[in-house]
Design an enzyme around this catalytic site. Structure first.
Site, mmCIF file in Angstrom:
data_model
loop_
_atom_site.group_PDB
_atom_site.id
_atom_site.type_symbol
_atom_site.label_atom_id
_atom_site.label_comp_id
_atom_site.label_asym_id
_atom_site.label_seq_id
_atom_site.Cartn_x
_atom_site.Cartn_y
_atom_site.Cartn_z
ATOM 1 N N LYS A 55 -9.245 -33.602 -14.841
ATOM 2 C CA LYS A 55 -9.767 -32.432 -14.116
ATOM 3 C C LYS A 55 -10.444 -31.402 -15.026
ATOM 4 O O LYS A 55 -11.305 -30.658 -14.573
ATOM 5 C CB LYS A 55 -8.649 -31.759 -13.309
ATOM 6 C CG LYS A 55 -8.205 -32.590 -12.117
ATOM 7 C CD LYS A 55 -7.176 -31.849 -11.279
ATOM 8 C CE LYS A 55 -6.606 -32.747 -10.206
ATOM 9 N NZ LYS A 55 -5.690 -32.048 -9.306
ATOM 10 N N ASP A 64 -8.603 -28.370 -4.544
ATOM 11 C CA ASP A 64 -7.135 -28.303 -4.527
ATOM 12 C C ASP A 64 -6.718 -26.918 -4.048
ATOM 13 O O ASP A 64 -5.813 -26.767 -3.232
ATOM 14 C CB ASP A 64 -6.564 -28.491 -5.946
ATOM 15 C CG ASP A 64 -6.520 -29.944 -6.367
ATOM 16 O OD1 ASP A 64 -6.393 -30.807 -5.490
ATOM 17 O OD2 ASP A 64 -6.617 -30.214 -7.575
HETATM 18 P P1 NAP Z 1 2.416 -30.083 -15.108
HETATM 19 O O1 NAP Z 1 1.114 -29.548 -15.578
HETATM 20 O O2 NAP Z 1 3.045 -31.221 -15.827
HETATM 21 O O3 NAP Z 1 3.470 -28.832 -15.088
HETATM 22 C C1 NAP Z 1 4.831 -29.048 -14.865
HETATM 23 C C2 NAP Z 1 5.543 -27.706 -14.671
HETATM 24 O O4 NAP Z 1 6.904 -27.994 -14.303
HETATM 25 C C3 NAP Z 1 5.599 -26.822 -15.918
HETATM 26 O O5 NAP Z 1 5.539 -25.472 -15.548
HETATM 27 C C4 NAP Z 1 6.981 -27.144 -16.484
HETATM 28 O O6 NAP Z 1 7.560 -26.101 -17.244
HETATM 29 C C5 NAP Z 1 7.771 -27.296 -15.201
HETATM 30 N N1 NAP Z 1 8.990 -28.071 -15.425
HETATM 31 C C6 NAP Z 1 9.085 -29.389 -15.722
HETATM 32 N N2 NAP Z 1 10.380 -29.741 -15.850
HETATM 33 C C7 NAP Z 1 11.110 -28.621 -15.639
HETATM 34 C C8 NAP Z 1 12.491 -28.332 -15.617
HETATM 35 N N3 NAP Z 1 13.411 -29.285 -15.849
HETATM 36 N N4 NAP Z 1 12.892 -27.075 -15.320
HETATM 37 C C9 NAP Z 1 12.002 -26.096 -15.077
HETATM 38 N N5 NAP Z 1 10.658 -26.301 -15.083
HETATM 39 C C10 NAP Z 1 10.224 -27.548 -15.369
HETATM 40 O O7 NAP Z 1 2.325 -30.565 -13.572
HETATM 41 P P2 NAP Z 1 1.279 -30.080 -12.458
HETATM 42 O O8 NAP Z 1 0.081 -30.945 -12.508
HETATM 43 O O9 NAP Z 1 1.119 -28.637 -12.583
HETATM 44 O O10 NAP Z 1 2.046 -30.467 -11.101
HETATM 45 C C11 NAP Z 1 3.187 -29.744 -10.676
HETATM 46 C C12 NAP Z 1 3.630 -30.233 -9.304
HETATM 47 O O11 NAP Z 1 2.641 -29.951 -8.311
HETATM 48 C C13 NAP Z 1 3.859 -31.745 -9.256
HETATM 49 O O12 NAP Z 1 5.089 -31.964 -8.606
HETATM 50 C C14 NAP Z 1 2.729 -32.276 -8.399
HETATM 51 O O13 NAP Z 1 3.156 -33.368 -7.622
HETATM 52 C C15 NAP Z 1 2.422 -31.077 -7.506
HETATM 53 N N6 NAP Z 1 1.017 -31.093 -7.029
HETATM 54 C C16 NAP Z 1 0.783 -31.259 -5.688
HETATM 55 C C17 NAP Z 1 -0.511 -31.298 -5.215
HETATM 56 C C18 NAP Z 1 -0.768 -31.506 -3.747
HETATM 57 O O14 NAP Z 1 -1.899 -31.857 -3.352
HETATM 58 N N7 NAP Z 1 0.197 -31.282 -2.894
HETATM 59 C C19 NAP Z 1 -1.601 -31.125 -6.093
HETATM 60 C C20 NAP Z 1 -1.327 -30.920 -7.451
HETATM 61 C C21 NAP Z 1 -0.010 -30.913 -7.914
HETATM 62 P P3 NAP Z 1 7.373 -26.050 -18.857
HETATM 63 O O15 NAP Z 1 6.050 -25.372 -19.081
HETATM 64 O O16 NAP Z 1 8.509 -25.234 -19.328
HETATM 65 O O17 NAP Z 1 7.404 -27.462 -19.365
#
Ligand code: NAP
Length: 290
Positions: free
Chosen positions: A71, A107
Site C-alpha cells: 500500500k 479503506d
Molecule cells: P499492523 O500494522 O501490523 O499493526 C498492528 C497493531 O496491533 C499495532 O498497533 C500493534 O502494537 C498492535 N498489537 C499487536 N499485538 C498486540 C498486543 N499483543 N497487544 C497490544 N497491541 C498489539 O496491522 P494493521 O494493518 O494496522 O491491521 C490491524 C487490524 O485491522 C488487523 O486486525 C486487520 O485485520 C484489520 N483491518 C481490517 C480492515 C477491514 O477492511 N475491515 C482493513 C485493514 C485492516 P505495537 O505497535 O505495540 O506493536
C-alpha cells in the site's frame, strides 16, 4: 459470467492474496450492474511492484486494488494521488487515467461509509483509537479530517503512538491527537467515547484476546467499532456490549472499500439495497449465520 473480446479486467495485487473476498465483491457487483468486467487476484512479490503496475497499465487493466504489503510502495508508481491517499500515505485502489494510474485510499472512505450506514459519526466525538499500525494510522487521519474533537491514540508501544500523533497533528496543524499507552487510559477525563479498535488483537484464531482489558473505561464507551471481521464479534465488542454500548465489526468496511473502488472504476453508484445483497454473499462465503 460471459468473457469475450470486450471484457475489461480489474484485479488485486498483494502478497498473499489467496484468501481475499474482493473477487466475490467485484464479480457480483459486475453481474448486478451489467458490466462486462472480470476481477482477479494477482500475487506480486515485494520487488516486483513497479513492474506489476506498469505491466497492468500496458495490459489496459482498468483498475487495481492494492493490499498488504504494497500500500505504500505503490505510491511512487502512481501518476497522481487523491489528496486523502496522499495525506495518509497509503493507496489501496488504482484507477486508470491518462499515462498511468491515480491512487486512492478507499479503506478510509469505506470505513466512513460503513459507519454512516450504522449511524455512527466521528464529528465532534472524543475518540479512543486502539493501535498505531497501518490501519489505525489511517483511521487517525480520518478522525481528524472528519472533525473529531479529540483522539486518544492508544498503543502498546507508546513511541509508535507518539510518532503517528506527531505526523497527523502536523498534517492538519492541530493538537487533537493525544498519544497514550494502555496504563494511561485511566487519565481520560471525558465520559463519552467512540472507541475504534484498530489492532490485530482478537483476530481469529486468538478470539479470547482484547487489547483493552475489562474495566471502568468500558462504561464510558457508547460505541465500539472493531476493524476486525473474523470473528464477527470480537472480545472487545462483547465487552462494549456487556457495558451497554453499541458495536460494529469490520465486515462493512471491507465491503465499502470494494464498493467505492468499483464506483471509481465504473462510474456508477451502488445503493444500499445492492450493498446489502453483496454483504449477504460475503457472509455466506464466510459461513456467517446470524
Ligand atoms: P499492523 O500494522 O501490523 O499493526 C498492528 C497493531 O496491533 C499495532 O498497533 C500493534 O502494537 C498492535 N498489537 C499487536 N499485538 C498486540 C498486543 N499483543 N497487544 C497490544 N497491541 C498489539 O496491522 P494493521 O494493518 O494496522 O491491521 C490491524 C487490524 O485491522 C488487523 O486486525 C486487520 O485485520 C484489520 N483491518 C481490517 C480492515 C477491514 O477492511 N475491515 C482493513 C485493514 C485492516 P505495537 O505497535 O505495540 O506493536
Amino acid at each position: 459470467m460471459k468473457i469475450d473480446g470486450k471484457t475489461r479486467t480489474c484485479g488485486l495485487i498483494g502478497n498473499p492474496v489467496e484468501h481475499t473476498l474482493s473477487p466475490l465483491i467485484h464479480n457480483n457487483l459486475a453481474q448486478m450492474t451489467g458490466k462486462n468486467m472480470v476481477y482477479v487476484p494477482f500475487l506480486v512479490q515485494n520487488d516486483n511492484v513497479e513492474e506489476a503496475v506498469k505491466g497492468a497499465y500496458a495490459l489496459h487493466i482498468m483498475g487495481m486494488n492494492v493490499t498488504v504489503p504494497h500500500k505504500s510502495a505503490v505510491i511512487e508508481h502512481c501518476v497522481s494521488l487523491d489528496p486523502l491517499a496522499e495525506k495518509i500515505g497509503a493507496v489501496n485502489t488504482l484507477v486508470s487515467v491518462e499515462g498511468g494510474y491515480r491512487g486512492y485510499n478507499t479503506d478510509m472512505t469505506g470505513l466512513l461509509r460503513a459507519m454512516q450506514t450504522e449511524e455512527i459519526y466521528v464529528k465532534d466525538e472524543t475518540v479512543l483509537l486502539l493501535g498505531a499500525g497501518g490501519a489505525a494510522r489511517a483511521v487517525a487521519f480520518l478522525c481528524v479530517s472528519e472533525g473529531a474533537k479529540k483522539v486518544y491514540l492508544c498503543n502498546r508501544t507508546l513511541e509508535k503512538a507518539q510518532q503517528v500523533a506527531e505526523e497527523v497533528n502536523k498534517a492538519f496543524a492541530t493538537d487533537c491527537i493525544v498519544p497514550i499507552s494502555y496504563d494511561m487510559i485511566c487519565t481520560i477525563t471525558e465520559d463519552r467515547l467512540l472507541a475504534i479498535q484498530g489492532t490485530s488483537v482478537g483476530l481469529h484464531p486468538n478470539t479470547d484476546n482484547t487489547p483493552l482489558a475489562d474495566g471502568a473505561i468500558y462504561d464510558k464507551i457508547h460505541t465500539g467499532v472493531d476493524l476486525i471481521y473474523r470473528p464477527v464479534e470480537t472480545k472487545f465488542m462483547k465487552l462494549v456490549k456487556a457495558h451497554g454500548g453499541k458495536t460494529m465489526n469490520g465486515l462493512k468496511m471491507l465491503l465499502y472499500q470494494g464498493i467505492i473502488a468499483y464506483e471509481l472504476w465504473n462510474d456508477v453508484t451502488i445503493d444500499n439495497v445492492q450493498a446489502e445483497e453483496i454483504l449477504q454473499k460475503m457472509k455466506e462465503e464466510m459461513e456467517i449465520h446470524e
